[in-house]
Motif scaffolding. Sequence first.
Motif, PDB file in Angstrom:
ATOM      1  N   TRP A   8      -9.076  63.183  61.531  1.00  0.00           N
ATOM      2  CA  TRP A   8      -9.772  63.974  60.514  1.00  0.00           C
ATOM      3  C   TRP A   8      -9.288  63.599  59.121  1.00  0.00           C
ATOM      4  O   TRP A   8      -8.075  63.525  58.875  1.00  0.00           O
ATOM      5  CB  TRP A   8      -9.518  65.468  60.718  1.00  0.00           C
ATOM      6  N   PRO A   9     -10.190  63.394  58.170  1.00  0.00           N
ATOM      7  CA  PRO A   9      -9.754  63.210  56.784  1.00  0.00           C
ATOM      8  C   PRO A   9      -9.013  64.447  56.307  1.00  0.00           C
ATOM      9  O   PRO A   9      -9.416  65.583  56.603  1.00  0.00           O
ATOM     10  CB  PRO A   9     -11.069  63.035  56.014  1.00  0.00           C
ATOM     11  N   ALA A  10      -7.927  64.250  55.597  1.00  0.00           N
ATOM     12  CA  ALA A  10      -7.127  65.358  55.077  1.00  0.00           C
ATOM     13  C   ALA A  10      -6.914  65.125  53.583  1.00  0.00           C
ATOM     14  O   ALA A  10      -6.237  64.167  53.188  1.00  0.00           O
ATOM     15  CB  ALA A  10      -5.790  65.445  55.802  1.00  0.00           C
ATOM     16  N   ILE A  11      -7.506  65.975  52.773  1.00  0.00           N
ATOM     17  CA  ILE A  11      -7.421  65.844  51.318  1.00  0.00           C
ATOM     18  C   ILE A  11      -7.041  67.205  50.758  1.00  0.00           C
ATOM     19  O   ILE A  11      -7.753  68.187  50.949  1.00  0.00           O
ATOM     20  CB  ILE A  11      -8.759  65.392  50.714  1.00  0.00           C
ATOM     21  N   SER A  12      -5.915  67.291  50.077  1.00  0.00           N
ATOM     22  CA  SER A  12      -5.479  68.570  49.524  1.00  0.00           C
ATOM     23  C   SER A  12      -6.154  68.820  48.181  1.00  0.00           C
ATOM     24  O   SER A  12      -6.609  67.899  47.499  1.00  0.00           O
ATOM     25  CB  SER A  12      -3.956  68.588  49.352  1.00  0.00           C
ATOM     26  N   GLN A  13      -6.182  70.098  47.784  1.00  0.00           N
ATOM     27  CA  GLN A  13      -6.765  70.438  46.484  1.00  0.00           C
ATOM     28  C   GLN A  13      -5.972  69.811  45.350  1.00  0.00           C
ATOM     29  O   GLN A  13      -6.531  69.423  44.321  1.00  0.00           O
ATOM     30  CB  GLN A  13      -6.831  71.953  46.317  1.00  0.00           C
ATOM     31  N   ARG A  14      -4.668  69.692  45.530  1.00  0.00           N
ATOM     32  CA  ARG A  14      -3.830  69.059  44.500  1.00  0.00           C
ATOM     33  C   ARG A  14      -4.304  67.634  44.231  1.00  0.00           C
ATOM     34  O   ARG A  14      -4.421  67.215  43.074  1.00  0.00           O
ATOM     35  CB  ARG A  14      -2.369  69.063  44.961  1.00  0.00           C
ATOM     36  N   VAL A  15      -4.586  66.864  45.269  1.00  0.00           N
ATOM     37  CA  VAL A  15      -5.033  65.477  45.097  1.00  0.00           C
ATOM     38  C   VAL A  15      -6.399  65.429  44.416  1.00  0.00           C
ATOM     39  O   VAL A  15      -6.647  64.595  43.546  1.00  0.00           O
ATOM     40  CB  VAL A  15      -5.060  64.752  46.449  1.00  0.00           C
ATOM     41  N   ILE A  16      -7.299  66.341  44.790  1.00  0.00           N
ATOM     42  CA  ILE A  16      -8.611  66.400  44.142  1.00  0.00           C
ATOM     43  C   ILE A  16      -8.445  66.676  42.650  1.00  0.00           C
ATOM     44  O   ILE A  16      -9.061  66.016  41.805  1.00  0.00           O
ATOM     45  CB  ILE A  16      -9.479  67.483  44.807  1.00  0.00           C
ATOM     46  N   ASN A  17      -7.596  67.647  42.324  1.00  0.00           N
ATOM     47  CA  ASN A  17      -7.383  67.999  40.922  1.00  0.00           C
ATOM     48  C   ASN A  17      -6.754  66.846  40.143  1.00  0.00           C
ATOM     49  O   ASN A  17      -7.141  66.571  38.997  1.00  0.00           O
ATOM     50  CB  ASN A  17      -6.501  69.243  40.826  1.00  0.00           C
ATOM     51  N   GLU A  18      -5.794  66.175  40.742  1.00  0.00           N
ATOM     52  CA  GLU A  18      -5.171  65.027  40.078  1.00  0.00           C
ATOM     53  C   GLU A  18      -6.181  63.917  39.831  1.00  0.00           C
ATOM     54  O   GLU A  18      -6.147  63.244  38.794  1.00  0.00           O
ATOM     55  CB  GLU A  18      -4.019  64.496  40.925  1.00  0.00           C
ATOM     56  N   THR A  19      -7.086  63.715  40.785  1.00  0.00           N
ATOM     57  CA  THR A  19      -8.099  62.670  40.636  1.00  0.00           C
ATOM     58  C   THR A  19      -9.062  63.011  39.511  1.00  0.00           C
ATOM     59  O   THR A  19      -9.456  62.136  38.722  1.00  0.00           O
ATOM     60  CB  THR A  19      -8.864  62.469  41.948  1.00  0.00           C
ATOM     61  N   ALA A  20      -9.441  64.269  39.407  1.00  0.00           N
ATOM     62  CA  ALA A  20     -10.299  64.695  38.311  1.00  0.00           C
ATOM     63  C   ALA A  20      -9.601  64.503  36.965  1.00  0.00           C
ATOM     64  O   ALA A  20     -10.228  64.092  35.977  1.00  0.00           O
ATOM     65  CB  ALA A  20     -10.711  66.153  38.495  1.00  0.00           C
ATOM     66  N   ALA A  21      -8.294  64.772  36.921  1.00  0.00           N
ATOM     67  CA  ALA A  21      -7.533  64.547  35.685  1.00  0.00           C
ATOM     68  C   ALA A  21      -7.503  63.061  35.330  1.00  0.00           C
ATOM     69  O   ALA A  21      -7.599  62.687  34.153  1.00  0.00           O
ATOM     70  CB  ALA A  21      -6.111  65.089  35.840  1.00  0.00           C
ATOM     71  N   THR A  22      -7.390  62.205  36.340  1.00  0.00           N
ATOM     72  CA  THR A  22      -7.431  60.756  36.107  1.00  0.00           C
ATOM     73  C   THR A  22      -8.790  60.338  35.564  1.00  0.00           C
ATOM     74  O   THR A  22      -8.883  59.536  34.628  1.00  0.00           O
ATOM     75  CB  THR A  22      -7.129  60.008  37.416  1.00  0.00           C
ATOM     76  N   ALA A  23      -9.865  60.876  36.137  1.00  0.00           N
ATOM     77  CA  ALA A  23     -11.217  60.546  35.677  1.00  0.00           C
ATOM     78  C   ALA A  23     -11.405  60.973  34.229  1.00  0.00           C
ATOM     79  O   ALA A  23     -12.010  60.251  33.418  1.00  0.00           O
ATOM     80  CB  ALA A  23     -12.245  61.224  36.566  1.00  0.00           C
ATOM     81  N   THR A  24     -10.880  62.134  33.874  1.00  0.00           N
ATOM     82  CA  THR A  24     -10.959  62.603  32.481  1.00  0.00           C
ATOM     83  C   THR A  24     -10.194  61.685  31.556  1.00  0.00           C
ATOM     84  O   THR A  24     -10.641  61.345  30.462  1.00  0.00           O
ATOM     85  CB  THR A  24     -10.440  64.047  32.391  1.00  0.00           C
ATOM     86  N   TYR A  25      -9.017  61.268  31.988  1.00  0.00           N
ATOM     87  CA  TYR A  25      -8.187  60.369  31.187  1.00  0.00           C
ATOM     88  C   TYR A  25      -8.915  59.046  30.920  1.00  0.00           C
ATOM     89  O   TYR A  25      -8.921  58.549  29.793  1.00  0.00           O
ATOM     90  CB  TYR A  25      -6.875  60.110  31.918  1.00  0.00           C
ATOM     91  N   PHE A  26      -9.536  58.501  31.952  1.00  0.00           N
ATOM     92  CA  PHE A  26     -10.224  57.219  31.810  1.00  0.00           C
ATOM     93  C   PHE A  26     -11.572  57.358  31.073  1.00  0.00           C
ATOM     94  O   PHE A  26     -12.149  56.342  30.678  1.00  0.00           O
ATOM     95  CB  PHE A  26     -10.507  56.620  33.195  1.00  0.00           C
ATOM     96  N   ASN A  27     -12.077  58.588  30.946  1.00  0.00           N
ATOM     97  CA  ASN A  27     -13.359  58.810  30.280  1.00  0.00           C
ATOM     98  C   ASN A  27     -14.455  57.957  30.893  1.00  0.00           C
ATOM     99  O   ASN A  27     -15.148  57.178  30.241  1.00  0.00           O
ATOM    100  CB  ASN A  27     -13.240  58.498  28.770  1.00  0.00           C
ATOM    101  N   ILE A  28     -14.663  58.119  32.211  1.00  0.00           N
ATOM    102  CA  ILE A  28     -15.538  57.200  32.945  1.00  0.00           C
ATOM    103  C   ILE A  28     -16.929  57.754  33.193  1.00  0.00           C
ATOM    104  O   ILE A  28     -17.705  57.153  33.934  1.00  0.00           O
ATOM    105  CB  ILE A  28     -14.907  56.810  34.302  1.00  0.00           C
ATOM    106  N   ARG A  29     -17.296  58.879  32.621  1.00  0.00           N
ATOM    107  CA  ARG A  29     -18.660  59.373  32.818  1.00  0.00           C
ATOM    108  C   ARG A  29     -19.659  58.448  32.111  1.00  0.00           C
ATOM    109  O   ARG A  29     -19.388  57.932  31.055  1.00  0.00           O
ATOM    110  CB  ARG A  29     -18.805  60.792  32.283  1.00  0.00           C
TER     111      ARG A  29
END
Length: 375
Positions: A354-375
């Motif tokens: 089963w894939p296991a992804i914690s909320q902490r990792v999701i939040n960190e990834t969103a912070a990385t996306a914001t940092y890179f300004n990739i929208r």
Amino acid sequence: MQMKLFFLIFGVVVSFSQAQAMSLNDLTILLPLPKEKEMSLMLSPENKGPQGALLSQKTYQEIVQLVPEVPNHVTWRDSLKVVGIRIDPCFTEGEGPLECRRQIRLIWQPVFHADNAADTRDAAVHSFYEFDEETFNRLWNDWQKLSSGSSTDALQIHPQMKAEGLKGPYWKHLRALILNYCGENNLIRMTAMNVMAGEQLWIFAGFDIENGQAKPMTIPRIKGRTQGVIQSSSQFQSFTGGMMPPPEEDAEFGKFVSDSSTTKKKFTEAQIKALMGKVQEYENPEKHNPGTLDCASCHLANMGHQWGQLNFKQWNWENEFKNIAYQSSWNLENTSKGPLRTNQLRAFGYFMAWPAISQRVINETAATATYFNIR
């Protein structure tokens, strides 16, 4: 503990501001488990490029016994594979002000085939590779060629690789990129989690690599070199166990993870709300980083959050904790669909199949996306 992090990011904002649109899945990448004929296409520790082998046997041997019944060198040789990859343009550790450290993290687990299906062991190694600013800019330029999906996609098994398999162009490019930029020459840290005592005791430990030598890390808040977690139940209605040792500064969280039934009976609703607020602080990368939070608390936060949502469905969770929980315009949905089990402490990777992804990792990834300004 409330904490505001300050990042020294001058000199890199311009480089990242023109990045093309990408998905969260292009920043924190969970590989699909391989078909049997694809096993040789996975990254193994001895695979090497200009920076040397990804994880030498000499370095790997420093960690605790990863699989209790299998010698470490056999696990390293036969089954240890990369199942996840994360890029981090601003790794920080401790209280601010802090300077960004630019890294790639590889997530390794023992992977094997049984009954014509891929499976994993409940154990993992994380290896960290660090870059100077110039090298990281080149790496990021290469990384952007991996653009796929939509900025609205939730973090999950990488959709394109899931469709293509490991023989497809996405993995071919990413695999080559990792081998080109990562290796023992820029390996700076290795952490591990293994399971002992009939899958009821988890041990966390780590090493910093300095001049080719592994030096045991001191785990924040406990000032020890190893930390354990015991969970005696696999059901979310109630559980007993605890942390070994628990951090003294968060006694109520320690009591909760050692006996959830007693916590629910003896704590007032206000106390439990405060406890769930603490859990969401642990999951919030704007409030905690690896230098301010111990291993066990970080990994148990996801379990605690799920327990709270299951036992207190009457709360308006989004409104109740809006000033505590991490907020982002990125999709923070947790797509992990495995059963709710207290013995699933995996933050990112696989719990069995089963894939296991914690909320902490999701939040960190969103912070990385914001940092890179990739929208």
